[in-house]
Design an enzyme around this catalytic site. Structure first.
Site, mmCIF file in Angstrom:
data_model
loop_
_atom_site.group_PDB
_atom_site.id
_atom_site.type_symbol
_atom_site.label_atom_id
_atom_site.label_comp_id
_atom_site.label_asym_id
_atom_site.label_seq_id
_atom_site.Cartn_x
_atom_site.Cartn_y
_atom_site.Cartn_z
ATOM 1 N N GLU A 328 0.843 -1.198 0.000
ATOM 2 C CA GLU A 328 0.000 0.000 0.000
ATOM 3 C C GLU A 328 0.879 1.249 0.000
ATOM 4 O OE1 GLU A 328 -3.457 2.034 2.829
ATOM 5 O OE2 GLU A 328 -2.056 0.576 3.672
ATOM 6 N N HIS A 329 1.815 1.316 0.945
ATOM 7 C CA HIS A 329 2.773 2.416 1.029
ATOM 8 C C HIS A 329 4.177 1.855 0.822
ATOM 9 C CE1 HIS A 329 -0.547 3.510 3.892
ATOM 10 N NE2 HIS A 329 -0.516 4.614 3.170
#
Length: 436
Positions: A328-329
């Site tokens: 996601e990050h």
């Protein structure tokens, strides 16, 4: 403790275990509960919404209390500090400025023989925003969902969020909603909120698309109502993967790992580094920072079960593992992040350099923090203006142009066994020839 492993261990299997961390054996039982809630709300409307709000959130509401009143919205401004209001307003400006650059433009092109082709973008009529509650207040999530909808031109934006004790909603959430242009807010959460948005009730309007993260019940509800309404994504617990070299500051890296772990016990925090010394120093720093952490219990659980440090032989290996995990990050805490950026294929958001923590993107850099999780970055993208838009194809043929392609259409329609398709062209061509 945050574990350190080397490539002698099956790193890929361990990363896959973390990626699959939300697939517990209770999902089928939870899905049955969600189906029951959806059907009840579909049949009984407000009555079912109020029942499940009492059962799950332990808040006894009346139908007239579902919608947040204007006076409550006014009072919220008195309950937040000027410093917080200023931060919310700054974030609004930054997020709006970014998303205004991403608005798709309708277009047409004029070809030979007066053929016109194009695309026309229009916003959905009604958008429903789900803003989670429970563990914390999330004004940032309000901004990240509401601002793209408003930039897209959605005429009616509806927000739902679970009530806290004494039927209240956090003042910062109400202020953020107003600053982002949302005035229609309902105090309801969980699967019953998703059902109300999907089917409509006497009080809560039916919408065209639902966005925003939530717990497993909210996620399952969004999955089950998809098709009746559109959804943005099926969001899972937060995750960060950091690729770091010997130049990274171990205290900063440790803090960034904890910044994800503090979200939820199922959050994932992973470091891939070429430097064994950095790996050990990050491990020690995480332990030190956990001692007085205000959210220590949840954060420790996340670190213990879904935290990982992997010492790799090269940045190339780290990039390969990262692309397979599709975080996601993704933080690139390396000397020259731009040199390796072209090799990054799968990530929701990418943070470059030693001075760019994920928190910058989470709050106010501008790009959206609603991102694909659990490997979905392999095929999905962040929430944006496009989420709230649909496009229609535009097609216009002149008689001359139709005459030229009639034979090919006839052949294709005949091959597919669709005679009226062929006739719809053939009769127009014959009519035209009869007029000559």
């Amino acid at each position: 403790m945050l574990r350190i492993i080397t490539q002698q261990v099956d790193v890929k299997a361990e990363l896959q275990r973390i990626c699959d961390r939300t697939q517990d054996e209770q999902v089928l039982h939870k899905e049955a509960t969600v189906r029951e809630v959806l059907q009840a709300v579909k049949r009984q409307g407000d009555k079912a919404v109020l029942h499940y709000t009492s059962e799950f959130d332990h808040q006894l509401l009346k139908a007239e209390e579902l919608r947040v009143t204007g006076s409550e919205l006014d009072v919220a401004y008195q309950q937040v500090s000027q410093e917080l209001l200023g931060a919310i307003q700054l974030a609004c400006r930054q997020i709006e400025a970014f998303h205004r650059q991403r608005v798709p433009k309708s277009w047409v092109q004029f070809g030979d023989d007066d053929v016109v082709l194009g695309k026309r973008y229009t916003p959905v009529d009604r958008a429903g925003l789900y803003i989670p509650g429970g563990r914390a207040a999330y004004p940032s999530t309000v901004l990240m969902n509401a601002i793209p909808a408003k930039v897209a031109g959605v005429p009616r934006v509806v927000m739902v969020t679970p009530p806290r004790n004494e039927k209240t909603i956090h003042a910062a959430v109400l202020v953020a909603a107003q600053e982002a242009g949302v005035q229609e807010i309902y105090r309801v959460g969980g699967a019953q909120a998703i059902a109300a948005l999907a089917y409509g009730t006497e009080t809560i309007p039916k919408v065209d698309i639902i966005t925003g993260p939530g717990n497993i019940y909210v996620t399952l509800a969004k999955k089950l109502v998809y098709g009746t309404v559109g959804i943005d994504a099926l969001a899972g617990p937060s995750e960060v993967l950091i690729i770091a070299d010997e130049g990274a500051n171990p205290v900063h890296v440790a803090t960034d790992l904890l910044a994800q772990a503090e979200h939820h016990p199922l959050a994932a925090a992973i470091l891939l580094t070429t430097d064994p010394a950095l790996a050990k120093n990050v491990q020690l720093s995480v332990e030190r920072q956990l001692v007085d952490h205000p959210r220590r219990i949840d954060t420790e659980k996340a670190i213990a079960h879904n935290g990982l440090i992997v010492v790799v032989e090269s940045l190339e290996t780290a990039i390969k593992l990262s692309n397979e995990f599709a975080p996601e990050h993704l933080e690139l805490e390396v000397k020259d992040p731009w040199a390796i950026l072209p090799n990054i294929r799968n990530a929701g958001a990418i943070f470059l350099g030693y001075s760019t923590p994920e928190a910058v993107g989470y709050y106010l850099a501008g790009p959206n923090h609603n991102l694909p999780t659990s490997g979905a970055a392999r095929y999905a993208s962040p929430l944006g203006v496009e989420t709230f838009l649909k496009h229609s194809s535009i097609i216009q043929y002149s008689q001359v142009a139709l005459n030229k392609v009639a034979g090919a259409i006839d052949t294709l329609a005949t091959a597919e066994g669709l005679p009226s398709h062929a006739d719809s062209v053939r009769r127009r061509v014959q009519q035209d020839e009869g007029n000559l």
